[in-house]
Design a protein around this motif. Structure first.
Motif, PDB file in Angstrom:
ATOM      1  N   SER A 229       0.833  -1.204   0.000  1.00 28.85           N
ATOM      2  CA  SER A 229       0.000   0.000   0.000  1.00 28.85           C
ATOM      3  C   SER A 229       0.865   1.250   0.000  1.00 28.85           C
ATOM      4  N   VAL A 230       0.312   2.346  -0.514  1.00 27.02           N
ATOM      5  CA  VAL A 230       1.020   3.610  -0.540  1.00 27.02           C
ATOM      6  C   VAL A 230       1.319   4.090   0.877  1.00 27.02           C
ATOM      7  N   PHE A 231       0.552   3.607   1.878  1.00 22.56           N
ATOM      8  CA  PHE A 231       0.777   3.999   3.263  1.00 22.56           C
ATOM      9  C   PHE A 231       1.688   3.020   3.993  1.00 22.56           C
ATOM     10  N   SER A 232       2.185   2.030   3.269  1.00 23.64           N
ATOM     11  CA  SER A 232       3.070   1.044   3.876  1.00 23.64           C
ATOM     12  C   SER A 232       4.527   1.334   3.494  1.00 23.64           C
TER      13      SER A 232
ATOM     14  N   ASP B 101       4.242  -7.079   2.247  1.00 24.79           N
ATOM     15  CA  ASP B 101       3.570  -7.148   3.551  1.00 24.79           C
ATOM     16  C   ASP B 101       2.748  -8.423   3.683  1.00 24.79           C
ATOM     17  N   GLN B 102       1.964  -8.705   2.646  1.00 31.07           N
ATOM     18  CA  GLN B 102       1.153  -9.929   2.650  1.00 31.07           C
ATOM     19  C   GLN B 102       0.831 -10.314   1.210  1.00 31.07           C
ATOM     20  N   PRO B 103       1.257 -11.488   0.773  1.00 29.04           N
ATOM     21  CA  PRO B 103       0.939 -11.908  -0.597  1.00 29.04           C
ATOM     22  C   PRO B 103      -0.566 -11.911  -0.849  1.00 29.04           C
ATOM     23  N   GLY B 104      -0.955 -11.242  -1.918  1.00 34.13           N
ATOM     24  CA  GLY B 104      -2.357 -11.200  -2.301  1.00 34.13           C
ATOM     25  C   GLY B 104      -3.120 -10.007  -1.775  1.00 34.13           C
ATOM     26  N   MET B 105      -2.472  -9.180  -0.919  1.00 34.37           N
ATOM     27  CA  MET B 105      -3.205  -8.078  -0.293  1.00 34.37           C
ATOM     28  C   MET B 105      -2.288  -6.880  -0.066  1.00 34.37           C
ATOM     29  N   GLN B 106      -2.788  -5.671  -0.412  1.00 37.67           N
ATOM     30  CA  GLN B 106      -2.102  -4.443  -0.055  1.00 37.67           C
ATOM     31  C   GLN B 106      -2.611  -4.003   1.315  1.00 37.67           C
ATOM     32  N   ILE B 107      -1.770  -4.152   2.327  1.00 32.59           N
ATOM     33  CA  ILE B 107      -2.149  -3.839   3.700  1.00 32.59           C
ATOM     34  C   ILE B 107      -1.985  -2.351   3.955  1.00 32.59           C
ATOM     35  N   ASP B 108      -3.064  -1.693   4.406  1.00 28.62           N
ATOM     36  CA  ASP B 108      -3.048  -0.269   4.728  1.00 28.62           C
ATOM     37  C   ASP B 108      -2.975  -0.110   6.243  1.00 28.62           C
ATOM     38  N   PRO B 109      -1.780   0.143   6.800  1.00 24.52           N
ATOM     39  CA  PRO B 109      -1.653   0.240   8.256  1.00 24.52           C
ATOM     40  C   PRO B 109      -2.198   1.548   8.824  1.00 24.52           C
ATOM     41  N   THR B 110      -2.485   2.522   7.979  1.00 27.82           N
ATOM     42  CA  THR B 110      -2.938   3.835   8.454  1.00 27.82           C
ATOM     43  C   THR B 110      -4.457   3.907   8.561  1.00 27.82           C
ATOM     44  N   PHE B 111      -5.170   3.566   7.492  1.00 23.70           N
ATOM     45  CA  PHE B 111      -6.624   3.698   7.474  1.00 23.70           C
ATOM     46  C   PHE B 111      -7.334   2.341   7.487  1.00 23.70           C
TER      47      PHE B 111
ATOM     48  N   VAL C  38      -7.248  -5.990  -2.369  1.00 22.49           N
ATOM     49  CA  VAL C  38      -6.802  -7.261  -2.955  1.00 22.49           C
ATOM     50  C   VAL C  38      -5.937  -6.965  -4.185  1.00 22.49           C
ATOM     51  N   TRP C  39      -4.890  -7.758  -4.379  1.00 16.82           N
ATOM     52  CA  TRP C  39      -4.031  -7.569  -5.536  1.00 16.82           C
ATOM     53  C   TRP C  39      -4.791  -7.785  -6.844  1.00 16.82           C
ATOM     54  N   GLY C  40      -4.432  -6.980  -7.828  1.00 21.17           N
ATOM     55  CA  GLY C  40      -4.942  -7.196  -9.170  1.00 21.17           C
ATOM     56  C   GLY C  40      -3.977  -8.073  -9.967  1.00 21.17           C
ATOM     57  N   VAL C  41      -4.283  -8.213 -11.254  1.00 20.23           N
ATOM     58  CA  VAL C  41      -3.449  -9.063 -12.110  1.00 20.23           C
ATOM     59  C   VAL C  41      -2.020  -8.523 -12.190  1.00 20.23           C
TER      60      VAL C  41
END
Length: 286
Positions: free
Chosen positions: A59-62, A131-141, A146-149
């Motif tokens: 994520s952009v916040f990660s 951070d996590q395969p398959g997911m962009q984790i947003d630690p701020t909000f 979910v990941w795209g292609v």
């Protein structure tokens, strides 16, 4: 001032190096160096690419900071040393074969691609884990996505990127083998033609003088010759010459052809000036 003809001395030195152990060892050493310098390029690219990969996976916040060492300086160094290693490998390989038109063993492009594959494999294995395969984790909000292609493609690049260059290296190797077989077959054909064919004096009727400062040029050359039946024939060839040696219109050439099939252009060979060997007729072929 010298009492020895420098051109004759140079030819004698090249003849001594042909098939010599020294030339073979030098070619092998520069082949290994070429693989190593290309691996530096591959590893450096992998280090730079890791940051862009994390921008897609996290994520952009990660965190987008790569855990790999800074490899940006390795890219220009790898490129420059690879160019030098390529030149020296070609020089000593040609010294060993005595023929500047072909390589023996593995060609330089195959070595470069193999080195890139090795460097990428090592570099990609050291990539920073997302951070996590398959997911962009947003630690701020907490707005995880979910990941795209595209993200999955970047994630899988750890495997497909070095594999791609490995496949290209294998393809280049077999293409080189096929090319050397064709070259050997063409040389064998000329050697047979030197016994069974005919040589005729020809003249250049169309020639393009080089422009610019290129050391060598490729261009279409049209040559006229007369066969044993007295028929004038014109044949066009794509030739490779040093810029200073391009034959102008009216320049004499030697034409080797099959008297049983004088119109078969695949059995017509041209050499500037007198020619006695297959190498003479192959020197300017493209």
């Amino acid at each position: 001032m010298s009492t020895i003809d420098p051109a004759a001395a140079r030819r004698e030195r090249l003849e001594r190096q042909r098939g010599s152990t020294g030339a073979a060892l030098a070619a092998a050493a520069f082949a290994l160096l070429l693989v190593a310098t290309s691996a530096v390029i591959g590893y450096s690219f992998a280090g730079i690419f890791d940051t862009f990969r994390l921008m897609e996976l996290n994520s952009v916040f990660s965190n987008w900071e790569s855990q790999m060492p800074n490899t940006a300086f390795g890219l220009p160094i790898g490129i420059l040393t690879t160019i030098a290693a390529w030149a020296f490998y070609a020089k000593w390989n040609h010294r060993f074969t005595g023929d500047s038109s072909r390589f023996v063993g593995v060609g330089p492009l195959t070595l470069v691609l193999a080195g890139l594959a090795i460097g990428l494999w090592i570099g990609c294995a050291a990539w920073t884990a997302p951070d996590q395969p398959g997911m962009q984790i947003d630690p701020t909000f907490g707005e995880d996505e979910v990941w795209g292609v595209g993200a999955w493609i970047f994630y899988a690049a750890q495997w497909w990127l070095p594999a791609l260059f490995g496949v290209l290296a294998i393809a280049a190797f077999f293409a080189g083998v096929a090319g050397r077989r064709r070259s050997a077959g063409r040389t064998a054909l000329i050697e047979r033609m030197l016994v069974t064919g005919r040589r005729a004096r020809g003249v250049v009727t169309e020639s393009t003088l080089p422009s610019g400062e290129a050391s060598s040029v490729l261009f279409a050359l049209t040559v006229k010759f007369t066969d044993t039946s007295g028929t004038d024939r014109w044949v066009k060839r794509v030739a490779k010459y040093r810029a200073a040696e391009v034959p102008p219109v009216g320049a004499p050439v030697t034409v080797l052809y099959d008297p049983a099939a004088p119109g078969d252009t695949s059995r017509i060979f041209v050499s500037s000036g007198p020619a006695e060997t297959a190498a003479d007729f192959r020197r300017n072929e493209f």
